[in-house]
Design a protein around this motif. Structure first.
Motif, PDB file in Angstrom:
ATOM      1  N   SER A 140     -28.101 -69.866 -73.444  1.00 57.47           N
ATOM      2  CA  SER A 140     -28.852 -70.569 -72.391  1.00 57.47           C
ATOM      3  C   SER A 140     -30.326 -70.191 -72.379  1.00 57.47           C
ATOM      4  O   SER A 140     -31.134 -70.878 -71.743  1.00 57.47           O
ATOM      5  CB  SER A 140     -28.230 -70.279 -71.023  1.00 57.47           C
ATOM      6  OG  SER A 140     -28.408 -68.930 -70.648  1.00 57.47           O
TER       7      SER A 140
ATOM      8  N   LEU B  73     -36.312 -68.435 -69.577  1.00 63.89           N
ATOM      9  CA  LEU B  73     -35.694 -69.125 -68.446  1.00 63.89           C
ATOM     10  C   LEU B  73     -36.097 -70.589 -68.348  1.00 63.89           C
ATOM     11  O   LEU B  73     -35.872 -71.231 -67.318  1.00 63.89           O
ATOM     12  CB  LEU B  73     -36.057 -68.411 -67.141  1.00 63.89           C
ATOM     13  CG  LEU B  73     -35.552 -66.971 -66.993  1.00 63.89           C
ATOM     14  CD1 LEU B  73     -36.106 -66.349 -65.722  1.00 63.89           C
ATOM     15  CD2 LEU B  73     -34.027 -66.921 -66.987  1.00 63.89           C
TER      16      LEU B  73
ATOM     17  N   ASN C  17     -34.882 -73.285 -69.670  1.00 62.55           N
ATOM     18  CA  ASN C  17     -33.770 -74.207 -69.415  1.00 62.55           C
ATOM     19  C   ASN C  17     -33.397 -74.237 -67.937  1.00 62.55           C
ATOM     20  O   ASN C  17     -33.143 -75.308 -67.372  1.00 62.55           O
ATOM     21  CB  ASN C  17     -32.547 -73.793 -70.246  1.00 62.55           C
ATOM     22  CG  ASN C  17     -32.682 -74.163 -71.710  1.00 62.55           C
ATOM     23  OD1 ASN C  17     -33.299 -75.175 -72.045  1.00 62.55           O
ATOM     24  ND2 ASN C  17     -32.121 -73.350 -72.580  1.00 62.55           N
ATOM     25  N   TYR C  18     -33.346 -73.069 -67.317  1.00 62.74           N
ATOM     26  CA  TYR C  18     -33.020 -73.005 -65.886  1.00 62.74           C
ATOM     27  C   TYR C  18     -34.134 -73.625 -65.044  1.00 62.74           C
ATOM     28  O   TYR C  18     -33.861 -74.295 -64.040  1.00 62.74           O
ATOM     29  CB  TYR C  18     -32.772 -71.562 -65.475  1.00 62.74           C
ATOM     30  CG  TYR C  18     -31.577 -70.938 -66.140  1.00 62.74           C
ATOM     31  CD1 TYR C  18     -30.294 -71.153 -65.643  1.00 62.74           C
ATOM     32  CD2 TYR C  18     -31.718 -70.147 -67.280  1.00 62.74           C
ATOM     33  CE1 TYR C  18     -29.178 -70.593 -66.258  1.00 62.74           C
ATOM     34  CE2 TYR C  18     -30.609 -69.586 -67.901  1.00 62.74           C
ATOM     35  CZ  TYR C  18     -29.349 -69.814 -67.392  1.00 62.74           C
ATOM     36  OH  TYR C  18     -28.239 -69.265 -68.008  1.00 62.74           O
ATOM     37  N   ASP C  19     -35.364 -73.397 -65.447  1.00 59.43           N
ATOM     38  CA  ASP C  19     -36.498 -73.998 -64.727  1.00 59.43           C
ATOM     39  C   ASP C  19     -36.449 -75.520 -64.814  1.00 59.43           C
ATOM     40  O   ASP C  19     -36.693 -76.219 -63.817  1.00 59.43           O
ATOM     41  CB  ASP C  19     -37.815 -73.476 -65.325  1.00 59.43           C
ATOM     42  CG  ASP C  19     -39.024 -74.113 -64.674  1.00 59.43           C
ATOM     43  OD1 ASP C  19     -39.273 -73.847 -63.482  1.00 59.43           O
ATOM     44  OD2 ASP C  19     -39.711 -74.894 -65.359  1.00 59.43           O
TER      45      ASP C  19
ATOM     46  N   LEU D 152     -33.716 -77.387 -65.296  1.00 59.61           N
ATOM     47  CA  LEU D 152     -32.574 -77.886 -64.530  1.00 59.61           C
ATOM     48  C   LEU D 152     -32.858 -77.901 -63.032  1.00 59.61           C
ATOM     49  O   LEU D 152     -32.567 -78.886 -62.338  1.00 59.61           O
ATOM     50  CB  LEU D 152     -31.335 -77.030 -64.813  1.00 59.61           C
ATOM     51  CG  LEU D 152     -30.690 -77.151 -66.183  1.00 59.61           C
ATOM     52  CD1 LEU D 152     -29.536 -76.161 -66.308  1.00 59.61           C
ATOM     53  CD2 LEU D 152     -30.192 -78.560 -66.444  1.00 59.61           C
ATOM     54  N   LEU D 153     -33.432 -76.844 -62.523  1.00 60.00           N
ATOM     55  CA  LEU D 153     -33.587 -76.689 -61.082  1.00 60.00           C
ATOM     56  C   LEU D 153     -34.778 -77.447 -60.506  1.00 60.00           C
ATOM     57  O   LEU D 153     -34.726 -77.899 -59.357  1.00 60.00           O
ATOM     58  CB  LEU D 153     -33.713 -75.200 -60.732  1.00 60.00           C
ATOM     59  CG  LEU D 153     -32.479 -74.336 -61.024  1.00 60.00           C
ATOM     60  CD1 LEU D 153     -32.767 -72.870 -60.733  1.00 60.00           C
ATOM     61  CD2 LEU D 153     -31.283 -74.805 -60.206  1.00 60.00           C
TER      62      LEU D 153
ATOM     63  N   LEU E 186     -29.446 -76.371 -72.793  1.00 58.73           N
ATOM     64  CA  LEU E 186     -29.324 -76.920 -71.437  1.00 58.73           C
ATOM     65  C   LEU E 186     -27.866 -77.001 -71.003  1.00 58.73           C
ATOM     66  O   LEU E 186     -27.534 -76.746 -69.838  1.00 58.73           O
ATOM     67  CB  LEU E 186     -29.961 -78.312 -71.374  1.00 58.73           C
ATOM     68  CG  LEU E 186     -31.474 -78.390 -71.198  1.00 58.73           C
ATOM     69  CD1 LEU E 186     -31.930 -79.837 -71.224  1.00 58.73           C
ATOM     70  CD2 LEU E 186     -31.893 -77.723 -69.892  1.00 58.73           C
TER      71      LEU E 186
ATOM     72  N   ALA F  33     -26.776 -73.567 -70.061  1.00 57.05           N
ATOM     73  CA  ALA F  33     -27.427 -73.164 -68.817  1.00 57.05           C
ATOM     74  C   ALA F  33     -26.737 -73.806 -67.616  1.00 57.05           C
ATOM     75  O   ALA F  33     -26.535 -73.167 -66.574  1.00 57.05           O
ATOM     76  CB  ALA F  33     -28.910 -73.544 -68.843  1.00 57.05           C
ATOM     77  N   SER F  34     -26.360 -75.075 -67.748  1.00 53.98           N
ATOM     78  CA  SER F  34     -25.643 -75.736 -66.656  1.00 53.98           C
ATOM     79  C   SER F  34     -24.246 -75.156 -66.475  1.00 53.98           C
ATOM     80  O   SER F  34     -23.736 -75.081 -65.352  1.00 53.98           O
ATOM     81  CB  SER F  34     -25.562 -77.246 -66.921  1.00 53.98           C
ATOM     82  OG  SER F  34     -24.883 -77.525 -68.135  1.00 53.98           O
TER      83      SER F  34
ATOM     84  N   VAL G  73     -23.496 -72.001 -66.968  1.00 53.50           N
ATOM     85  CA  VAL G  73     -23.733 -70.743 -66.252  1.00 53.50           C
ATOM     86  C   VAL G  73     -23.941 -71.021 -64.768  1.00 53.50           C
ATOM     87  O   VAL G  73     -23.410 -70.306 -63.905  1.00 53.50           O
ATOM     88  CB  VAL G  73     -24.952 -69.998 -66.838  1.00 53.50           C
ATOM     89  CG1 VAL G  73     -25.311 -68.795 -65.977  1.00 53.50           C
ATOM     90  CG2 VAL G  73     -24.667 -69.557 -68.268  1.00 53.50           C
ATOM     91  N   ALA G  74     -24.696 -72.077 -64.462  1.00 53.29           N
ATOM     92  CA  ALA G  74     -24.902 -72.456 -63.055  1.00 53.29           C
ATOM     93  C   ALA G  74     -23.576 -72.810 -62.395  1.00 53.29           C
ATOM     94  O   ALA G  74     -23.320 -72.425 -61.243  1.00 53.29           O
ATOM     95  CB  ALA G  74     -25.872 -73.632 -62.979  1.00 53.29           C
TER      96      ALA G  74
END
Length: 291
Positions: free
Chosen positions: A39, A54, A56-58, A60-61, A261, A264-265, A267-268
């Motif tokens: 991720s 981070l 990918n997380y940035d 997504l969110l 991605l 990462a999703s 993991v979320a």
């Protein structure tokens, strides 16, 4: 000698546990850790991986509007599926637990959807929901206009929720029946002597003694509601638009374009489900331990 014997017992225990440890490590723990690792990279399964931290997380969110819609769709589905399945399965369990004539047929009918693969179920219900399908035909017989069930954004998700509840509520009903059968019958007889009615017995006896079973069912419902995929993919593939796009469907689509991605999703999703299960434990499980 005692120390040597105890050491041999420990070694024997570890040897017997080794296959399970290898299985859990190889098929659960390692994939989870590897997903977390991937991720942090930009990778489409081909070529080299590029470390992006981070990002990918940035994305997504804060930057991906589709993921935001997907998250709300998942919450919407989970809440409806959770409460619908919980209420229906508990009510069904209270009915089928009674030894009435014809109850075996009813129990068989309740369990039948469980043995039908979800893909087959999705195809069957897609035909039922079609503009010229059985549901619209039945509505027309009563003078009600048929609907485009799977082609309208406001109706597609409720239609899938109905299918999901119908498919799985029998499993939770059987679990509730098992819990109900463990409640001593003499407790109900005592309340009968005191003149308690059916509702009073349900609220003050059945529900409190059914808490451990309810906690188990609640955990299963939360996990299953957030991992919904088969019926959505077969019936709508996340459409119309993104009206039925859930986290698992989003992950599946992203696998072929951005594996980073997708992981990462995932993991979320794990964090959301884990937090919900821990929350339920502190709300319900701790109270059961104190009792």
């Amino acid at each position: 000698m005692l120390s040597l014997s105890k050491r041999n017992q420990n070694l024997t225990g570890w040897l017997f546990s080794l296959p399970a440890v290898i299985f859990l490590g190889g098929f659960f723990i390692f994939p989870m850790l590897y997903s977390l690792f991937i991720s942090f990279f930009d990778w489409n399964l081909l070529g080299d991986k590029a470390f992006i931290g981070l990002s990918n997380y940035d994305f997504l969110l804060f930057k991906d509007s589709v993921f935001t819609t997907t998250l709300w769709n998942t919450v919407y589905f989970s809440l409806c599926y959770f409460f619908g399945s919980l209420i229906l399965s508990l009510g069904t369990a209270l009915i089928v637990q009674k030894a009435l004539r014809g109850m075996r047929i009813i129990r068989t009918a309740i369990l039948t959807p469980l043995v039908i693969p979800m893909a087959i179920t999705g195809i069957i219900w897609t035909l039922l929901y079609s503009p010229s399908g059985f549901i619209n035909t039945l509505l027309n017989m009563f003078g009600i206009e048929g609907q485009q069930w799977l082609y309208e954004s406001s109706l597609a998700m409720p239609a899938i929720i109905v299918v999901s509840i119908w498919q799985t509520f029998g499993l939770y009903a059987i679990i509730f029946v098992t819990g109900l059968n463990q409640i001593p019958k003499d407790l109900y007889e005592g309340m009968d002597i005191d003149g308690a009615g059916g509702w009073k017995k349900f609220v003050h006896l059945t529900l409190p003694l059914l808490r451990p079973t309810t906690f188990f069912v609640v955990v299963l419902l939360v996990i299953n509601s957030f991992k919904v995929f088969d019926q959505i993919w077969v019936m709508t593939q996340g459409g119309p638009g993104n009206a039925t796009m859930t986290l698992v469907v989003y992950m599946y689509q992203k696998i072929f374009t951005s594996f980073g991605l997708a992981t990462a999703s995932s993991v979320a999703l794990f964090i959301i489900v884990f937090c919900l299960v821990i929350f339920q434990y502190f709300i319900m499980g701790r109270e059961d331990e104190k009792a």
